[in-house]
Design an enzyme around this catalytic site. Structure first.
Site, PDB file in Angstrom:
ATOM      1  N   HIS A 104      47.347  38.201  43.675  1.00 48.75           N
ATOM      2  CA  HIS A 104      46.924  36.931  43.080  1.00 48.75           C
ATOM      3  C   HIS A 104      47.734  35.812  43.721  1.00 48.75           C
ATOM      4  O   HIS A 104      48.955  35.924  43.882  1.00 48.75           O
ATOM      5  CB  HIS A 104      47.147  36.934  41.566  1.00 48.75           C
ATOM      6  CG  HIS A 104      46.351  37.971  40.845  1.00 48.75           C
ATOM      7  ND1 HIS A 104      45.070  37.742  40.394  1.00 48.75           N
ATOM      8  CD2 HIS A 104      46.640  39.255  40.533  1.00 48.75           C
ATOM      9  CE1 HIS A 104      44.616  38.834  39.812  1.00 48.75           C
ATOM     10  NE2 HIS A 104      45.546  39.772  39.883  1.00 48.75           N
ATOM     11  N   HIS A 153      50.039  43.287  41.951  1.00 52.02           N
ATOM     12  CA  HIS A 153      49.972  44.125  40.760  1.00 52.02           C
ATOM     13  C   HIS A 153      49.712  45.564  41.188  1.00 52.02           C
ATOM     14  O   HIS A 153      48.661  45.863  41.767  1.00 52.02           O
ATOM     15  CB  HIS A 153      48.863  43.656  39.818  1.00 52.02           C
ATOM     16  CG  HIS A 153      49.126  42.326  39.196  1.00 52.02           C
ATOM     17  ND1 HIS A 153      48.139  41.583  38.574  1.00 52.02           N
ATOM     18  CD2 HIS A 153      50.269  41.596  39.092  1.00 52.02           C
ATOM     19  CE1 HIS A 153      48.671  40.453  38.123  1.00 52.02           C
ATOM     20  NE2 HIS A 153      49.956  40.447  38.427  1.00 52.02           N
ATOM     21  N   HIS A 159      37.073  38.937  44.217  1.00 53.15           N
ATOM     22  CA  HIS A 159      38.048  38.361  43.289  1.00 53.15           C
ATOM     23  C   HIS A 159      39.462  38.462  43.820  1.00 53.15           C
ATOM     24  O   HIS A 159      40.320  37.654  43.467  1.00 53.15           O
ATOM     25  CB  HIS A 159      37.978  39.063  41.931  1.00 53.15           C
ATOM     26  CG  HIS A 159      36.679  38.889  41.209  1.00 53.15           C
ATOM     27  ND1 HIS A 159      36.140  37.652  40.936  1.00 53.15           N
ATOM     28  CD2 HIS A 159      35.803  39.801  40.723  1.00 53.15           C
ATOM     29  CE1 HIS A 159      34.985  37.812  40.282  1.00 53.15           C
ATOM     30  NE2 HIS A 159      34.769  39.099  40.154  1.00 53.15           N
ATOM     31  N   THR A 172      44.474  41.161  33.404  1.00 55.98           N
ATOM     32  CA  THR A 172      44.380  39.709  33.609  1.00 55.98           C
ATOM     33  C   THR A 172      42.988  39.283  34.058  1.00 55.98           C
ATOM     34  O   THR A 172      42.775  38.112  34.369  1.00 55.98           O
ATOM     35  CB  THR A 172      45.419  39.219  34.631  1.00 55.98           C
ATOM     36  OG1 THR A 172      45.111  39.756  35.925  1.00 55.98           O
ATOM     37  CG2 THR A 172      46.831  39.635  34.227  1.00 55.98           C
ATOM     38  N   THR A 173      42.060  40.219  34.109  1.00 60.21           N
ATOM     39  CA  THR A 173      40.664  39.927  34.427  1.00 60.21           C
ATOM     40  C   THR A 173      39.791  40.548  33.349  1.00 60.21           C
ATOM     41  O   THR A 173      40.223  41.473  32.646  1.00 60.21           O
ATOM     42  CB  THR A 173      40.268  40.505  35.802  1.00 60.21           C
ATOM     43  OG1 THR A 173      40.429  41.937  35.775  1.00 60.21           O
ATOM     44  CG2 THR A 173      41.120  39.917  36.909  1.00 60.21           C
ATOM     45  N   HIS A 227      46.787  45.054  44.125  1.00 56.08           N
ATOM     46  CA  HIS A 227      45.995  43.896  44.538  1.00 56.08           C
ATOM     47  C   HIS A 227      46.849  42.646  44.346  1.00 56.08           C
ATOM     48  O   HIS A 227      47.966  42.720  43.827  1.00 56.08           O
ATOM     49  CB  HIS A 227      44.699  43.823  43.725  1.00 56.08           C
ATOM     50  CG  HIS A 227      44.941  43.669  42.256  1.00 56.08           C
ATOM     51  ND1 HIS A 227      45.057  44.741  41.403  1.00 56.08           N
ATOM     52  CD2 HIS A 227      45.117  42.568  41.484  1.00 56.08           C
ATOM     53  CE1 HIS A 227      45.287  44.304  40.174  1.00 56.08           C
ATOM     54  NE2 HIS A 227      45.333  42.978  40.201  1.00 56.08           N
TER      55      HIS A 227
END
Length: 256
Positions: free
Chosen positions: A123, A140, A96, A207-208, A121
């Site tokens: 995005h 993040h 992801h 957000t996941t 991590h």
């Protein structure tokens, strides 16, 4: 130590979230998580709430992340302090995102509370937007206190010069889902921070999935630089847009 001015924090509590957006990593968890949700198709963001009872907040929550940061309220914002003496030693492609894990000892202090950095991590494109502006990459930095309360620091990357702070992880970037590497050169999180720690503050969620709410969000105002080649390297490792669409702000206040 980094100590600079920054937003108003309300006291929120929440149960420990086991994965902290993928903090825990094992082949079994990786395989199961990959099958449960994705960023597109019938397992994409529009369907997350229907995939598992544990994901109900993705559809029913009123304080979901990410958001478009706009209609900002000026306020007296307390400082945050970042004490990051230990360095990230593992880089993981969990299917992801790409994340860097940290040993204990890195602390975010705010309003007398201490939150320990677990991982950061990425995005691409950015999940949060600022007055409608998207960025090519957002990091993040996920912190948790001893009771499992979460504080996430968002850092925006804008295209420009290469980011030297990222390069130790990028040199060993796992290009396939499930890949992980022990870094030859540990990564220093302080080198990914902008010169100013002024930030936007809002209450939000992961957000996941499971999209758990009660997360303190601090999005730094000042972006840092990343080269076009570094963005493209990330996109080879994660060959799809891994950003959840912005969510309704509802009754929330965004403080700057």
């Amino acid at each position: 130590m980094l100590k600079k001015p920054t937003a108003v924090i309300s006291s929120l509590t929440m149960p420990w979230v086991a994965l902290l957006e993928g903090m825990a990593f094992s082949p079994e968890a990786f395989s199961e998580d990959r099958e449960r949700w994705s960023y597109s198709g019938k397992r994409g963001p529009a369907y997350w709430a229907t995939l598992d009872d544990d994901f109900a907040s993705c559809g029913q929550g009123k304080n979901q992340s990410p958001i478009n940061l706009t209609q900002l309220l000026d306020g007296e914002l307390p400082e945050i302090e970042l004490h990051y003496p230990t360095q990230g030693d593992k880089v993981i492609n969990n299917g992801h995102t790409v994340q860097v894990n940290f040993p204990s000892g890195n602390i975010l202090r705010m309003e007398g509370q201490a939150f320990e950095l677990k991982q950061f991590h990425f995005h691409s494109p950015s999940e949060n937007t600022i007055n409608g502006q998207s960025f090519p990459l957002e990091a993040h930095f996920v912190h948790a206190d001893k009771r499992g309360n979460l504080a996430v620091v968002g850092v925006m990357f804008e295209q420009g010069a290469a980011n030297e702070g990222l390069q130790p992880a990028w040199n060993q970037l796992p290009l396939h889902a499930g890949g992980q590497e022990t870094l030859d050169v540990p990564i220093d999180a302080t080198k990914l921070m902008p010169s100013s720690l002024e930030y936007y503050r809002f209450n939000g969620s992961l957000t996941t999935p499971p999209c758990t709410e009660g997360v303190r969000w601090l999005v730094l105002k000042e972006p840092v630089s990343i080269s076009k080649e570094q963005v493209e390297a990330f996109q080879r490792a994660i060959p799809f847009d891994n950003n959840r669409p912005v969510q309704p702000v509802n009754a929330r206040v965004i403080v700057q």
